[in-house]
Scaffold this motif. Structure first.
Motif, PDB file in Angstrom:
ATOM      1  N   GLU A  68      49.111  52.006  -8.645  1.00 25.25           N
ATOM      2  CA  GLU A  68      49.575  52.484  -7.343  1.00 25.25           C
ATOM      3  C   GLU A  68      49.740  51.339  -6.363  1.00 25.25           C
ATOM      4  OE1 GLU A  68      46.481  55.218  -6.374  1.00 25.25           O
ATOM      5  OE2 GLU A  68      46.960  56.473  -8.107  1.00 25.25           O
ATOM      6  N   ARG A  69      49.192  50.182  -6.734  1.00 22.32           N
ATOM      7  CA  ARG A  69      49.309  49.009  -5.867  1.00 22.32           C
ATOM      8  C   ARG A  69      49.772  47.840  -6.729  1.00 22.32           C
ATOM      9  NH1 ARG A  69      47.357  47.360  -0.952  1.00 22.32           N
ATOM     10  NH2 ARG A  69      46.338  49.359  -0.662  1.00 22.32           N
ATOM     11  N   TYR A  70      50.760  47.127  -6.252  1.00 27.52           N
ATOM     12  CA  TYR A  70      51.279  45.994  -7.009  1.00 27.52           C
ATOM     13  C   TYR A  70      50.270  44.844  -7.022  1.00 27.52           C
ATOM     14  CZ  TYR A  70      53.657  41.795  -8.267  1.00 27.52           C
ATOM     15  OH  TYR A  70      53.965  40.617  -8.883  1.00 27.52           O
ATOM     16  N   SER A  71      50.194  44.176  -8.147  1.00 29.64           N
ATOM     17  CA  SER A  71      49.435  42.922  -8.201  1.00 29.64           C
ATOM     18  C   SER A  71      50.073  42.066  -9.285  1.00 29.64           C
ATOM     19  CB  SER A  71      47.973  43.188  -8.566  1.00 29.64           C
ATOM     20  OG  SER A  71      47.894  43.720  -9.877  1.00 29.64           O
ATOM     21  N   THR A  72      49.830  40.768  -9.210  1.00 31.27           N
ATOM     22  CA  THR A  72      50.289  39.922 -10.310  1.00 31.27           C
ATOM     23  C   THR A  72      49.334  40.064 -11.488  1.00 31.27           C
ATOM     24  OG1 THR A  72      49.059  38.044  -9.452  1.00 31.27           O
ATOM     25  CG2 THR A  72      51.381  38.214  -8.800  1.00 31.27           C
ATOM     26  N   ILE A  73      48.034  40.063 -11.191  1.00 34.09           N
ATOM     27  CA  ILE A  73      47.066  40.005 -12.287  1.00 34.09           C
ATOM     28  C   ILE A  73      45.941  41.027 -12.164  1.00 34.09           C
ATOM     29  CG2 ILE A  73      45.510  38.298 -11.222  1.00 34.09           C
ATOM     30  CD1 ILE A  73      45.444  36.911 -14.026  1.00 34.09           C
ATOM     31  N   MET A  74      45.638  41.448 -10.926  1.00 34.53           N
ATOM     32  CA  MET A  74      44.443  42.279 -10.732  1.00 34.53           C
ATOM     33  C   MET A  74      44.524  43.591 -11.516  1.00 34.53           C
ATOM     34  SD  MET A  74      41.633  41.623  -9.088  1.00 34.53           S
ATOM     35  CE  MET A  74      40.773  42.145 -10.551  1.00 34.53           C
ATOM     36  N   GLY A  75      45.704  44.179 -11.541  1.00 37.10           N
ATOM     37  CA  GLY A  75      45.865  45.444 -12.265  1.00 37.10           C
ATOM     38  C   GLY A  75      45.602  45.276 -13.750  1.00 37.10           C
ATOM     39  N   ARG A  76      46.047  44.143 -14.284  1.00 39.80           N
ATOM     40  CA  ARG A  76      45.857  43.894 -15.722  1.00 39.80           C
ATOM     41  C   ARG A  76      44.377  43.801 -16.054  1.00 39.80           C
ATOM     42  NH1 ARG A  76      48.709  38.570 -16.964  1.00 39.80           N
ATOM     43  NH2 ARG A  76      49.399  38.301 -14.820  1.00 39.80           N
ATOM     44  N   ILE A  77      43.589  43.314 -15.102  1.00 39.22           N
ATOM     45  CA  ILE A  77      42.150  43.207 -15.332  1.00 39.22           C
ATOM     46  C   ILE A  77      41.460  44.540 -15.003  1.00 39.22           C
ATOM     47  CG2 ILE A  77      40.048  42.051 -14.522  1.00 39.22           C
ATOM     48  CD1 ILE A  77      41.814  39.514 -14.197  1.00 39.22           C
ATOM     49  N   ALA A  78      41.896  45.165 -13.902  1.00 38.12           N
ATOM     50  CA  ALA A  78      41.246  46.419 -13.464  1.00 38.12           C
ATOM     51  C   ALA A  78      41.308  47.493 -14.554  1.00 38.12           C
ATOM     52  CB  ALA A  78      41.904  46.931 -12.193  1.00 38.12           C
ATOM     53  N   ARG A  79      42.344  47.482 -15.350  1.00 38.00           N
ATOM     54  CA  ARG A  79      42.471  48.499 -16.405  1.00 38.00           C
ATOM     55  C   ARG A  79      41.396  48.369 -17.482  1.00 38.00           C
ATOM     56  NH1 ARG A  79      47.942  47.364 -15.613  1.00 38.00           N
ATOM     57  NH2 ARG A  79      48.168  46.189 -17.555  1.00 38.00           N
ATOM     58  N   GLY A  80      40.642  47.291 -17.440  1.00 37.08           N
ATOM     59  CA  GLY A  80      39.573  47.096 -18.421  1.00 37.08           C
ATOM     60  C   GLY A  80      38.272  47.778 -18.042  1.00 37.08           C
TER      61      GLY A  80
ATOM     62  N   GLU B 393      41.692  47.425 -24.889  1.00 41.29           N
ATOM     63  CA  GLU B 393      43.129  47.598 -25.120  1.00 41.29           C
ATOM     64  C   GLU B 393      43.930  47.828 -23.840  1.00 41.29           C
ATOM     65  OE1 GLU B 393      45.144  47.394 -27.797  1.00 41.29           O
ATOM     66  OE2 GLU B 393      43.419  46.462 -28.799  1.00 41.29           O
ATOM     67  N   GLU B 394      43.382  48.671 -22.960  1.00 37.23           N
ATOM     68  CA  GLU B 394      44.145  49.069 -21.772  1.00 37.23           C
ATOM     69  C   GLU B 394      44.428  47.886 -20.854  1.00 37.23           C
ATOM     70  OE1 GLU B 394      41.396  50.426 -22.875  1.00 37.23           O
ATOM     71  OE2 GLU B 394      41.957  52.473 -23.433  1.00 37.23           O
ATOM     72  N   ALA B 395      43.555  46.887 -20.916  1.00 38.83           N
ATOM     73  CA  ALA B 395      43.677  45.777 -19.971  1.00 38.83           C
ATOM     74  C   ALA B 395      44.451  44.625 -20.618  1.00 38.83           C
ATOM     75  CB  ALA B 395      42.293  45.308 -19.541  1.00 38.83           C
ATOM     76  N   GLY B 396      44.598  43.571 -19.859  1.00 37.03           N
ATOM     77  CA  GLY B 396      45.149  42.346 -20.415  1.00 37.03           C
ATOM     78  C   GLY B 396      46.650  42.234 -20.286  1.00 37.03           C
ATOM     79  N   ASP B 397      47.253  41.515 -21.192  1.00 33.34           N
ATOM     80  CA  ASP B 397      48.681  41.177 -21.224  1.00 33.34           C
ATOM     81  C   ASP B 397      48.989  39.931 -20.405  1.00 33.34           C
ATOM     82  OD1 ASP B 397      49.127  43.448 -22.734  1.00 33.34           O
ATOM     83  OD2 ASP B 397      49.592  44.665 -20.967  1.00 33.34           O
ATOM     84  N   PRO B 398      50.091  39.274 -20.802  1.00 32.83           N
ATOM     85  CA  PRO B 398      50.563  38.156 -19.972  1.00 32.83           C
ATOM     86  C   PRO B 398      51.329  38.681 -18.758  1.00 32.83           C
ATOM     87  CG  PRO B 398      51.685  38.228 -22.120  1.00 32.83           C
ATOM     88  CD  PRO B 398      50.877  39.470 -21.996  1.00 32.83           C
ATOM     89  N   SER B 399      51.687  37.767 -17.863  1.00 33.11           N
ATOM     90  CA  SER B 399      52.545  38.139 -16.733  1.00 33.11           C
ATOM     91  C   SER B 399      53.799  38.802 -17.275  1.00 33.11           C
ATOM     92  CB  SER B 399      52.965  36.894 -15.949  1.00 33.11           C
ATOM     93  OG  SER B 399      51.839  36.123 -15.626  1.00 33.11           O
ATOM     94  N   PRO B 400      54.379  39.705 -16.498  1.00 29.21           N
ATOM     95  CA  PRO B 400      55.600  40.353 -16.982  1.00 29.21           C
ATOM     96  C   PRO B 400      56.746  39.341 -17.095  1.00 29.21           C
ATOM     97  CG  PRO B 400      55.134  40.969 -14.716  1.00 29.21           C
ATOM     98  CD  PRO B 400      53.956  40.197 -15.202  1.00 29.21           C
ATOM     99  N   ILE B 401      57.606  39.579 -18.059  1.00 33.51           N
ATOM    100  CA  ILE B 401      58.705  38.644 -18.268  1.00 33.51           C
ATOM    101  C   ILE B 401      59.722  38.763 -17.130  1.00 33.51           C
ATOM    102  CG2 ILE B 401      60.106  40.164 -19.759  1.00 33.51           C
ATOM    103  CD1 ILE B 401      59.527  36.495 -20.608  1.00 33.51           C
ATOM    104  N   GLU B 402      59.859  39.987 -16.611  1.00 30.34           N
ATOM    105  CA  GLU B 402      60.786  40.137 -15.482  1.00 30.34           C
ATOM    106  C   GLU B 402      59.974  40.028 -14.196  1.00 30.34           C
ATOM    107  OE1 GLU B 402      58.910  43.804 -16.407  1.00 30.34           O
ATOM    108  OE2 GLU B 402      60.048  42.468 -17.691  1.00 30.34           O
ATOM    109  N   ALA B 403      60.202  38.980 -13.464  1.00 34.98           N
ATOM    110  CA  ALA B 403      59.485  38.779 -12.206  1.00 34.98           C
ATOM    111  C   ALA B 403      60.335  37.899 -11.315  1.00 34.98           C
ATOM    112  CB  ALA B 403      58.125  38.132 -12.455  1.00 34.98           C
TER     113      ALA B 403
END
Lengths: 190, 428, 444
Positions: A68-80, B393-403
């Motif tokens: 619901e909120r854009y982030s570069t990296i925080m969302g990718r970590i928060a999902r953990g 599994e739910e977390a992680g990934d690299p930065s998106p390719i489209e940015a």
């Protein structure tokens, strides 16, 4: 600060150590690589978390997690993390003492930021931005680069940044330069 | 405080250190010793473990043994190579760990670990008894893996894989190189320290060359067929350095098995390449002291209980950081920092006869394509029911390719602040 | 430069974390940490408010000064000006309307100064509703000194603290706590009228949301306008006087009994208070504007002809009721004039003062008070709130009974005076402006 920090640690060790859950301190330690020990960030584009209200931290992290909120990296970590774990970390960081940022600032920018603060922001960000409660974060003494990025993103339609209506309205007509001035003003509120 | 001049700024910091040091320190104290922990190696893993041990249990006596007087951060050292950063900004002393956290910091080379007598001996003959030992030796090179690449060759073909003089040597070679020169980077097979490092290095060398020696080329000869954040790097290279960087995969004859330092040549199975500057990042293994002590298995890395980081080969000895086999975690500064905390909590619990907490780990890894174009990979880890560290599994990934460029710039800014925070969390 | 800056930041890194530098109370004390224990339901109410989700918290209304249980008096008590910091338009509308001056209106009533303290202190009695009016800083200071710790905000009369809900204020029940009972039973009238029954069935979900069925706000707060006015106003008296000769005379009599016009028919000092308190419409224009607004609303469901007709019936009923009331007033006035009854000391003129309410001195004047404030109100309020039963049986019928009783009592008083030969000093201050002698005509 140290006392609080250790109190939390002791409490966790004494209390929940036998559970298979991941404790608040164990979870929160891992954040420090980016947000500083006990949330006292020293990096100018990464926010200080120490002492921010649990509700603010929890809410914003859940928004990151749920996209619901854009982030570069925080969302990718928060999902953990589970929602409960996020809340536990929020409680942990709320208990830490705020440590204001110290950065190089431009007096002219601070003065301009003060004017803008008084015109646009003073109604909510009381105490020159130092007041914090519930969903209102402390911004007085926060890093200016972090605030600049945040404010700019609020004004950029490509990023989802849930905001109070009033905040969106107040910021919408400001230039990047003015946003930076606001950020510097708040950063100066030690 | 409005405008802070540099001079005042330092004054403020100094005074705050004094005040904070006092405030924090009395509470830490040395207390009655409930246990002695020796930490060998003051990198991101060891220094973090030492500091967090003291934060978690101030009654534990912690000795940190490190051969260097100061630490030079590998993260962001590629910026030094590209000329946009002063190496001094990567240096940090160990003094705060001593003054603020009450860690006994000893500058010495560890020559012997006796896991039976639970003793650590240093080159100058000092002995340190421990109840638990944490070994964080980092990586060592496999000197025999590339024919001709030995301790003399590194002065001609620097590895620059430990920040310091090697970093500056590579920088100077690039400065001295003529426009139109060829830079060869030999990228190692996994596992190795800092998986995206060779490619960030290629990017930041290209950043320098594009401005100052635009006719030059970069050739990456790789052992592998794919690499970390590959799509993001290749996208960035096409965007910023079109035609400048060539990557040759292992299966496409990228595998370097011999070097000739005095001819400035490297050899693959079928080709030889001549370079003007050659950066050889050799294959790696656990740090020497770990191997010599018998903490490493035949893979060259140290098997550990991934919940406590206690060695599977010696009781009461823990191995963290690059040297350890930590499930799915890569060999990175963030991983070592995260493992240091998990290990510290486990060691404190074990010393106090308590149940070891369920661990939680993170890795975050930023790379720069240019100083304003950042990309990242992040992961959150947990221990699975087989005792292995696995990604959630739910977390992680690299930065998106489209940015957008602004998103890449944000990540670059975060990368720079990440460096400050991880240094502060580890050493400050 | 870049490297230099980075070095500075490294210093910052190593110098700052983790021990405290200069954290201030304002950034670290959190109201909720205490108040979720001290006043849990206040916190609960606020948590489901729009305020909480928008980041508006305790200090935005109560200030930053109060930080511990020892200094609770430092907590600011919000007023409409506090709300206006964000809700400027709504507060401006409110200030144009009658709610805003209801505190002043209450103060203007002589009776309110004669109530026992138990009824008035702490905004009980009239104040419990009239607190919706805006108070001066001096009045707030006085209230606070009297120990009143709340109820100064006015806006929270409808948007109950600490949820300050718009949805709540849009329900007819938001009006119910005040618009009920003796002198203004609008709730009873509305809720038993066709309007109210349908409005409430919609609210309870029996009827769909799209069904017609107005609530108070539909007719009295068109488009969310916080002004809240009616054409006739609280007392259903107005200037300029009506064209109709007889009605004109009756309204004059009533305005004289309200003390707004003197016995010569000239404006009094009380008119100024009326103006300030905006109790009555004082120009035709002011009346017409409100009537037009109302018609606009009525015609969303009704034809204009029907709606105008209904409103005209209401006007007509006021005319009729005024005639009854004027007669009763004049009966009593003639008792003063003829020396049958003493002029009460507190009265400026030897003329009944309707605003003394229940402090009127004798049964006959008490009856006049009921006739005016209870029964005349019901007569016209019932008519306009689409509740003919109220208008007839609780209003008109009672007024007729009042008039009969007053005539009877007056006759007895005159009889008694004749028998004893005792007369009071005749009042020489009473001169009527074209006042007709009371007759029974109007009853027929």
């Amino acid at each position: 600060m140290m006392r609080t920090f250790m109190f939390v640690v002791v409490a966790i060790l004494a209390g929940a150590a036998s559970a298979a859950e991941r404790s608040a301190s164990m979870l929160s330690y891992a954040c420090a690589g980016c947000h500083g020990t006990a949330g006292a960030s020293a990096g100018d584009s990464l926010p200080i978390l120490a002492g921010l209200p649990r509700e603010y931290l929890s809410n914003i992290m859940l928004q990151y997690k749920n996209g619901e909120r854009y982030s570069t990296i925080m969302g990718r970590i928060a999902r953990g993390y589970s929602d409960a774990e996020i809340d536990a970390m929020a409680i942990f960081f709320e208990k830490q003492k705020w440590v204001s940022a110290v950065s190089q600032l431009d007096p002219k920018m601070i003065a301009r930021g003060k004017e803008l603060h008084e015109q646009k922001c003073v109604r909510c960000h009381l105490g020159n931005g130092q007041y914090t409660e519930y969903l209102l974060p402390r911004i007085g003494g926060q890093w200016s680069d972090y605030l600049t990025i945040y404010l700019k993103n609020v004004n950029t339609s490509e990023f989802k940044q849930p905001q109070p209506q009033l905040m969106k309205e107040s910021l919408s007509l400001l230039t990047d330069e003015e946003l930076a001035a606001l950020a510097q003003f708040y950063a100066a509120q030690q | 405080m409005s405008n802070i001049t540099r001079r005042n700024f330092i004054k403020v910091i100094s005074s705050s250190v004094a005040v904070a040091g006092l405030a924090g320190f009395h509470e830490i104290g040395l207390g009655s010793s409930s246990g002695r922990v020796v930490v060998v190696g003051g990198g991101y893993g060891g220094a973090t473990a030492a500091k967090y041990l003291r934060l978690i249990d101030p009654n534990i006596h912690v000795t940190l043994i490190e051969k260097n007087a100061q630490y030079v951060s590998c993260p962001m050292s590629n910026e030094v190579i590209s000329g946009v950063r002063d190496i001094n900004s990567l240096k940090v002393s160990y003094s705060t760990l001593g003054t603020r956290y009450g860690i006994n910091v000893v500058q010495a080379q560890v020559t012997e670990i006796d896991p039976v007598k639970k003793n650590v001996r240093t080159a100058n003959g000092q002995d340190f008894q421990y109840d638990r030992l944490i070994v964080s030796p980092g990586i060592d090179f496999r000197w025999n893996a590339i024919d001709g690449y030995d301790r003399n060759a590194v002065e001609i073909m620097p590895h620059a894989w430990r920040a310091g003089p090697q970093t500056l040597l590579l920088r100077h070679q690039l400065e001295a190189m003529k426009d139109g020169g060829v830079v060869i980077i030999v990228a190692p097979p996994g596992p190795f320290k800092c998986p995206p490092g060779p490619y960030e290095r290629a990017s930041l060398i290209a950043y320098y060359l594009k401005q100052h020696k635009p006719r030059s080329k970069i050739l990456i000869l790789d052992y592998k067929d794919k690499f970390s954040k590959q799509a993001l790097f290749e996208q960035g290279w096409a965007q910023h350095y079109p035609g400048m960087i060539t990557w040759i995969a292992g299966s496409m004859d990228g595998h370097v098995n011999r070097v000739a330092p005095y001819n400035m040549k490297v050899f693959t199975d079928f080709e030889e390449y001549k370079g003007d500057v050659i950066n050889v990042i050799p294959p790696q293994q656990a740090g020497e002291i770990a191997r010599r002590t018998g903490l490493a298995d035949k893979s060259g890395w140290c098997p550990v209980n991934q919940k406590t980081f206690e060695s599977k080969l010696y009781k009461e000895v823990h191995v963290i950081g690059d040297a350890s086999i930590a499930g799915k975690m890569p060999k990175s500064a963030y991983a070592a920092n995260s493992q240091g905390k998990v290990c510290a909590a486990a060691v404190a619990a074990l010393i106090n006869g308590k149940v070891v907490e369920e661990p939680s780990y993170i890795n975050t890894c930023y790379s720069l394509v240019t100083p304003k174009h950042g990309i990242s990979v992040a992961a959150v880890y947990e221990l699975n029911d087989k005792g292995r560290i696995v990604e959630i599994e739910e977390a992680g990934d690299p930065s998106p390719i489209e940015a957008s460029p602004w998103q890449r710039e944000m990540e670059a800014r975060y990368a720079h602040s990440f460096l400050i925070n991880i240094m502060s969390d580890t050493f400050g | 430069m870049k490297a230099g800056l980075m070095m500075v930041f490294i210093f910052a890194a190593l110098g700052l974390a983790p021990a405290g530098l200069r954290a201030e109370n304002v950034g670290n004390i959190k109201c909720l940490n205490c108040h979720k224990r001290a006043t849990p339901n206040v916190v609960m109410d606020w948590k489901f408010s729009k305020h909480s989700s928008e980041g508006i918290t305790c200090a935005h209304c109560h200030g930053l000064e109060h930080t511990s249980s020892k200094d609770s008096e430092k907590a600011k008590l919000p007023q409409p000006s506090t709300c206006a910091k964000c809700h400027e338009e709504q507060v401006a509308q409110f200030r144009r309307g009658k709610h805003a001056i209801s505190w002043a209106a209450m103060k203007a009533m002589p009776t309110t100064h004669m109530l026992p303290m138990a009824l008035t202190k702490g905004s009980r009695g009239c104040g419990s509703c009239h607190k919706i009016g805006e108070k001066s800083p001096e009045e707030v200071a006085k209230l606070k000194a009297e120990g009143s710790g709340y109820g100064h905000a006015a806006c929270d009369s409808c948007h109950t603290r600490h949820a300050f809900s718009k949805v709540e204020a849009l329900q007819p029940q938001a009006c119910q706590t005040c618009h009920m009972g003796f002198d203004h039973p609008q709730w009873e009238m509305y809720s038993t009228s066709k309007h109210g029954v349908r409005g409430l069935l919609k609210q309870s979900g029996v009827l769909p949301k799209t069904a017609s069925g107005p609530v108070c706000q539909t007719c009295h707060m068109q488009d969310g306008d916080h002004e809240v006015r009616t054409p006739w106003g609280y007392l259903a008296v107005r200037l300029p006087l009506p064209e109709d000769e007889e009605w004109r005379k009756d309204q004059t009599t009533i305005l004289q009994a309200l003390g707004v016009l003197d016995t010569e028919g000239n404006p009094t000092a009380r008119l100024e208070i009326f103006k300030a308190a905006d109790v009555a419409r004082l120009t035709q224009e002011a009346f017409d504007i409100e009537r037009e607004k109302l018609l606009d609303t009525c015609t969303q469901c009704h034809s204009e002809r029907f709606a105008s007709g209904e409103l005209a019936k209401g006007d007509e009923l006021i005319k009729k009721a005024d005639h009854l009331l004027a007669e009763a007033i004049l009966i009593i006035a003639s008792l003063y004039q003829d020396g049958i009854l003493d002029k009460p000391e507190s009265y400026t003129n030897a003329f009944p003062d309707l605003l003394t309410f229940h402090d009127a001195p004798r049964p006959i004047e008490q009856r006049l008070f009921l006739m005016h404030l209870e029964h005349r109100m019901r007569t016209f309020q019932g008519a306009f709130h689409a509740n003919p039963d109220y208008a007839l049986w609780y209003g008109w019928s009672k007024m007729v009974q009042d008039l009969t009783a007053i005539q009877e009592m007056a006759e007895e008083l005159r009889e008694k005076a004749r028998n004893t030969g005792e007369h009071c000093e005749k009042s020489d201050t009473v001169t009527y402006t074209e006042v007709a002698k009371p007759t029974n005509q109007s009853l027929k």
